[in-house]
Scaffold this motif. Structure first.
Motif, PDB file in Angstrom:
ATOM      1  N   ARG A  41      60.118  42.040 103.445  1.00 39.43           N
ATOM      2  CA  ARG A  41      61.203  41.095 103.705  1.00 39.43           C
ATOM      3  C   ARG A  41      61.315  40.059 102.579  1.00 39.43           C
ATOM      4  O   ARG A  41      60.318  39.436 102.204  1.00 39.43           O
ATOM      5  CB  ARG A  41      60.971  40.359 105.030  1.00 39.43           C
ATOM      6  CG  ARG A  41      61.199  41.217 106.269  1.00 39.43           C
ATOM      7  CD  ARG A  41      60.891  40.402 107.521  1.00 39.43           C
ATOM      8  NE  ARG A  41      61.140  41.150 108.734  1.00 39.43           N
ATOM      9  CZ  ARG A  41      62.245  41.043 109.482  1.00 39.43           C
ATOM     10  NH1 ARG A  41      63.195  40.193 109.105  1.00 39.43           N
ATOM     11  NH2 ARG A  41      62.394  41.751 110.577  1.00 39.43           N
ATOM     12  N   GLU A  42      62.516  39.893 102.072  1.00 40.72           N
ATOM     13  CA  GLU A  42      62.752  38.872 101.054  1.00 40.72           C
ATOM     14  C   GLU A  42      62.385  37.483 101.569  1.00 40.72           C
ATOM     15  O   GLU A  42      61.898  36.628 100.813  1.00 40.72           O
ATOM     16  CB  GLU A  42      64.230  38.893 100.632  1.00 40.72           C
ATOM     17  CG  GLU A  42      64.574  37.876  99.554  1.00 40.72           C
ATOM     18  CD  GLU A  42      66.061  37.796  99.265  1.00 40.72           C
ATOM     19  OE1 GLU A  42      66.439  37.006  98.379  1.00 40.72           O
ATOM     20  OE2 GLU A  42      66.838  38.520  99.919  1.00 40.72           O
ATOM     21  N   SER A  43      62.587  37.254 102.861  1.00 43.15           N
ATOM     22  CA  SER A  43      62.298  35.936 103.441  1.00 43.15           C
ATOM     23  C   SER A  43      60.833  35.545 103.271  1.00 43.15           C
ATOM     24  O   SER A  43      60.500  34.354 103.218  1.00 43.15           O
ATOM     25  CB  SER A  43      62.673  35.921 104.925  1.00 43.15           C
ATOM     26  OG  SER A  43      62.014  36.966 105.626  1.00 43.15           O
ATOM     27  N   ASN A  44      59.941  36.548 103.154  1.00 43.93           N
ATOM     28  CA  ASN A  44      58.513  36.242 102.957  1.00 43.93           C
ATOM     29  C   ASN A  44      58.260  35.578 101.608  1.00 43.93           C
ATOM     30  O   ASN A  44      57.297  34.816 101.450  1.00 43.93           O
ATOM     31  CB  ASN A  44      57.672  37.515 103.054  1.00 43.93           C
ATOM     32  CG  ASN A  44      57.565  38.022 104.478  1.00 43.93           C
ATOM     33  OD1 ASN A  44      57.711  37.251 105.428  1.00 43.93           O
ATOM     34  ND2 ASN A  44      57.308  39.307 104.636  1.00 43.93           N
ATOM     35  N   ILE A  45      59.112  35.883 100.636  1.00 42.94           N
ATOM     36  CA  ILE A  45      58.967  35.267  99.316  1.00 42.94           C
ATOM     37  C   ILE A  45      59.130  33.756  99.422  1.00 42.94           C
ATOM     38  O   ILE A  45      58.383  32.989  98.805  1.00 42.94           O
ATOM     39  CB  ILE A  45      59.998  35.860  98.329  1.00 42.94           C
ATOM     40  CG1 ILE A  45      59.659  37.329  98.050  1.00 42.94           C
ATOM     41  CG2 ILE A  45      60.031  35.073  97.026  1.00 42.94           C
ATOM     42  CD1 ILE A  45      60.692  38.052  97.222  1.00 42.94           C
ATOM     43  N   TYR A  46      60.091  33.346 100.236  1.00 45.13           N
ATOM     44  CA  TYR A  46      60.327  31.907 100.414  1.00 45.13           C
ATOM     45  C   TYR A  46      59.294  31.304 101.356  1.00 45.13           C
ATOM     46  O   TYR A  46      58.785  30.193 101.110  1.00 45.13           O
ATOM     47  CB  TYR A  46      61.739  31.683 100.973  1.00 45.13           C
ATOM     48  CG  TYR A  46      62.829  32.209 100.075  1.00 45.13           C
ATOM     49  CD1 TYR A  46      63.233  31.502  98.944  1.00 45.13           C
ATOM     50  CD2 TYR A  46      63.442  33.430 100.337  1.00 45.13           C
ATOM     51  CE1 TYR A  46      64.222  31.994  98.107  1.00 45.13           C
ATOM     52  CE2 TYR A  46      64.432  33.930  99.508  1.00 45.13           C
ATOM     53  CZ  TYR A  46      64.818  33.207  98.391  1.00 45.13           C
ATOM     54  OH  TYR A  46      65.793  33.705  97.569  1.00 45.13           O
ATOM     55  N   LYS A  47      58.989  32.028 102.419  1.00 43.92           N
ATOM     56  CA  LYS A  47      58.038  31.525 103.411  1.00 43.92           C
ATOM     57  C   LYS A  47      56.667  31.277 102.797  1.00 43.92           C
ATOM     58  O   LYS A  47      55.989  30.289 103.121  1.00 43.92           O
ATOM     59  CB  LYS A  47      57.933  32.525 104.568  1.00 43.92           C
ATOM     60  CG  LYS A  47      57.080  32.044 105.734  1.00 43.92           C
ATOM     61  CD  LYS A  47      57.167  32.997 106.909  1.00 43.92           C
ATOM     62  CE  LYS A  47      56.482  34.308 106.610  1.00 43.92           C
ATOM     63  NZ  LYS A  47      56.458  35.221 107.796  1.00 43.92           N
ATOM     64  N   ASP A  48      56.248  32.161 101.889  1.00 48.15           N
ATOM     65  CA  ASP A  48      54.929  32.047 101.257  1.00 48.15           C
ATOM     66  C   ASP A  48      54.970  31.281  99.932  1.00 48.15           C
ATOM     67  O   ASP A  48      53.978  31.252  99.195  1.00 48.15           O
ATOM     68  CB  ASP A  48      54.347  33.433 101.028  1.00 48.15           C
ATOM     69  CG  ASP A  48      54.115  34.188 102.328  1.00 48.15           C
ATOM     70  OD1 ASP A  48      53.944  33.525 103.367  1.00 48.15           O
ATOM     71  OD2 ASP A  48      54.116  35.436 102.306  1.00 48.15           O
TER      72      ASP A  48
END
Length: 555
Positions: free
Chosen positions: A266-273
Motif C-alpha cells: 500500500r502506498e499509504s504505508n510510505i506516508y504512515k511509516d
C-alpha cells in the motif's frame, strides 16, 4: 541426465577447439575470457541444423580464414559422435549438422525429464516484478488485463529458468484519487437516501461506486446523511471501506484471470511509516531549492530537466513516493526489479532509473517494460463500453467474451511495445487462423492418439525416426529450453507463442503425411508414439507457462 542444453554443449565443444589453436588466437587478437561462440538454429533445414558466425566478428585477413576453417572442420569432425558435417559459407558462417545418435540422446533426455523438461537448475538469483498496480478506484480494464497476462507469464518463465520471483502489486491508495473515490461513494450513498444531489462529471461513475454505497447503507442506514457532509473520521471510514472493497474486487478478478500476487504493498504505508523523509536524507547531495520548491538534480545524470520532489506548497509530487517505494524494493535485496508500465509512463523511465543510481544501485538493476494500448474488436468495430463499469471494457468483460485461456494467449502473443487489437471473430473461430485453437488442437489430437493406443509399450529410443520432418521436430523440441532462456533475458514473451505455433504446425504436417501407428511396424510405432507424447509434453508445458489449461479433447 543431460544438464546442458544442446546449444550450450555445442558452444562449449567448438570454443574449446577454436581456443586450442594459439595461432588463431593471436592472429584474431582474442581475449580468451571474453570470447564467445554463439550458435543459432538454422531456419532452412537443408543448410544444416545449427550455425555459428563467430568468424564474422573477427578482423582476420581474408587469406587466413580458409586455413583456419579447414583446421576447425578437421578437429571438430574427429568428434564423430557429435558432428555429421560442417560446412563453411562465406563470409563467415560455419553450418553444422549433428550426428543422429548425439541428437537422439538429447531427445531421450527430454522425454525422460517428463513435465520437468525445459526447467533449469535452481539459481540464487531473485527478481521482483511489479505489474498491474491499478488504482483501487474501479474495475480493471483491458490495459490491466494485458499487463497482468504479460507480467504473470514472464514471472512463470523466470521460475522455469530457475530464478526466484516475487510478484508485487502496488496499491495506489495514498493520493487524492482515494478522496475522490470516497466522495463519489458518499454522493451515491446520499442518492440512495433520496437526497437530490448530482455526481460531478469528472467523478467516478462506475457501477462499483453504487455497489459500495449500497453496502455502506446496508451496514449503517442513514447514519451519514446529516448535513450532507462527512466529518474527518467519517470520510476516513468511506475511504477505508471503499478502498478495501475495490482491493478485494481486484484480487478476485485477478485470481479468476489466473494471477496471484505474493506482495500487496500500500502506498499509504510510505506516508504512515514516514519513509519519504529517510529517502530525502539519502538524496540530500542532489537536492536544491528554487522558488520555494525542492528539486532533484537529475540533469547531472543525463535527464533533460531537474525534477520537482516537493512543491512550493509543501506537498509531494507523485515522483517522490515512487522513489521511496523503489528504495524499499532495493533494500529487500533483489538482483533485479521490474516495473511493467503503461505507455503514458514512457517518459518516466529515465528519471526513475537515475533515482535508483542516486540511491546507490546501478541503473540497470531496474528494468522498466512499457506496454502499448489494447482494444477488442468485432465485425471491424471496437468494443468501447462495458455494462459492468459503464466505461472501459473490464477484465471480466474480456473473460466473458472470449474466455480466460484465449484472453491470456492473445494478450501476450504480440510484442508488449506494439499496439494490440484482439479480433473476437478470429478468437472464436475453430480453424487454423486461430493460433490458440491450432496449438490446443495439436495437444488434443496427440492425447487421443495416446489414449487409443494405450496398450502399446512406449520406447525412449528414436533411431528409426529419420524423416526430415522428424529431424526438424527434434531440433525444435531441443530449442525449447533456449527459447525460455532467451525470453528470460530479452523479456519477449510473445516468442513462446511463436514457438508453440511452429511446433503445432510441424506436428500437424507430420501427422498429415505419416502414420504414427502402423500395426505392421510395431517398433517404429512405439518410437513414434513416444515421440508425439514428447511433443504433447512440450505443448502442455508452454501452455501452462502462459497460464492456459491444455485441452485433452476438442469439443
Amino acid at each position: 541426465m543431460v544438464h546442458l542444453t544442446i546449444i550450450d554443449h555445442l558452444e562449449k565443444i567448438i570454443k574449446r577447439v577454436v581456443l586450442s589453436n594459439l595461432s588463431f588466437v593471436y592472429s584474431a587478437n582474442i581475449e580468451k575470457s571474453k570470447f564467445k561462440i554463439n550458435i543459432e538454429k538454422i531456419k532452412n533445414a537443408s543448410l544444416g541444423d545449427y550455425t555459428t558466425k563467430f568468424l564474422l566478428s573477427l578482423k582476420l585477413p581474408a587469406s587466413s580464414v580458409e586455413t583456419y576453417v579447414k583446421y576447425f572442420k578437421k578437429k571438430l569432425l574427429l568428434k564423430k559422435n557429435v558432428f555429421k558435417s560442417i560446412e563453411y559459407v562465406a563470409p563467415g558462417f560455419l553450418n553444422i549438422k549433428l550426428n543422429d545418435g548425439f541428437l537422439n540422446k538429447y531427445i531421450e533426455n527430454a522425454y525422460s525429464s517428463g513435465k520437468k523438461y525445459g526447467s533449469l537448475s535452481k539459481k540464487s538469483t531473485f527478481y521482483n516484478i511489479e505489474f498491474v498496480s491499478a488504482n483501487p478506484t474501479g474495475y480493471m480494464h483491458l490495459g490491466h488485463a494485458r499487463n497482468a497476462a504479460y507480467g504473470d507469464t514472464l514471472a512463470n518463465i523466470f521460475t522455469k529458468c530457475g530464478i526466484s520471483v516475487n510478484r508485487e502489486f502496488f496499491i495506489n491508495d495514498g493520493g487524492n484519487q482515494i478522496n475522490n473515490l470516497a466522495q463519489a461513494v458518499y454522493i451515491r450513498y446520499l442518492q440512495l437516501n433520496n437526497i437530490s444531489i448530482e455526481l460531478p462529471e469528472d467523478s467516478y461513475h462506475g457501477q462499483e461506486i453504487i455497489t459500495i454505497a449500497k453496502k455502506i447503507l446496508e451496514m449503517n442506514g442513514d447514519k451519514f446523511v446529516k448535513n450532507h457532509r462527512l466529518s474527518d473520521s467519517e470520510l476516513q471510514y468511506f475511504k477505508t471501506t471503499s478502498t478495501n472493497y475495490m482491493i478485494d474486487e481486484i484480487k478476485t478478478t485477478l485470481k479468476d484471470f489466473g494471477v496471484v500476487f505474493d506482495i500487496w504493498f500500500r502506498e499509504s504505508n510510505i506516508y504512515k511509516d514516514n519513509l519519504i523523509s529517510h529517502v530525502l536524507k539519502q538524496l540530500k547531495p542532489y537536492l536544491y531549492k528554487s522558488e520555494g520548491a525542492t528539486f532533484l538534480r537529475t540533469t547531472d545524470f543525463g535527464d533533460d530537466k531537474d525534477r520537482v520532489l516537493i512543491k512550493s506548497d509543501g506537498s509531494y509530487t507523485y515522483f517522490t513516493p515512487d522513489i521511496a517505494y523503489h528504495q524499499i524494493k532495493l533494500l529487500r535485496g533483489y538482483d533485479k526489479i521490474f516495473d511493467i508500465l503503461g505507455a503514458d509512463h514512457a517518459s518516466y523511465v529515465k528519471r526513475l532509473a537515475i533515482s535508483i543510481e542516486m540511491l546507490g544501485s546501478p541503473q540497470d538493476k531496474l528494468q522498466v517494460l512499457i506496454q502499448q494500448m489494447v482494444k477488442l474488436t468485432k465485425n471491424g468495430e471496437e468494443f468501447k463500453m462495458s455494462k459492468r463499469s459503464g466505461n472501459s471494457l473490464t477484465i471480466i468483460d474480456l473473460i466473458k467474451t472470449i474466455g480466460r485461456d484465449a484472453a491470456r494467449w492473445f494478450l501476450v502473443s504480440t510484442s508488449l511495445d506494439s499496439h494490440l487489437e484482439i479480433d473476437v471473430d478470429k478468437v472464436k473461430s475453430n480453424d487454423t487462423n486461430n493460433p490458440i485453437y491450432y496449438v490446443q488442437y495439436a495437444h488434443a489430437r496427440i492425447n487421443q492418439i495416446i489414449l487409443k493406443n494405450n496398450k502399446l509399450k512406449l520406447t525412449n529410443k528414436y533411431d528409426l525416426l529419420n524423416l526430415d520432418i522428424e529431424r526438424e521436430i527434434k531440433l525444435h523440441i531441443l530449442y525449447y529450453k533456449n527459447t525460455l532462456i532467451q525470453i528470460s533475458k530479452k523479456y519477449d514473451v510473445h516468442s513462446l507463442c511463436n514457438y508453440l505455433v511452429y511446433l503445432a504446425r510441424l506436428f500437424h504436417s507430420y501427422y498429415a503425411s505419416n502414420r504414427v501407428i502402423d500395426e505392421n511396424k510395431n517398433k517404429l510405432s512405439s518410437q513414434r508414439l513416444a515421440f508425439v507424447k514428447l511433443i504433447k509434453n512440450v505443448l502442455a508445458d508452454g501452455l501452462t507457462i502462459l497460464g492456459i489449461e491444455p485441452t485433452d479433447k476438442m469439443q
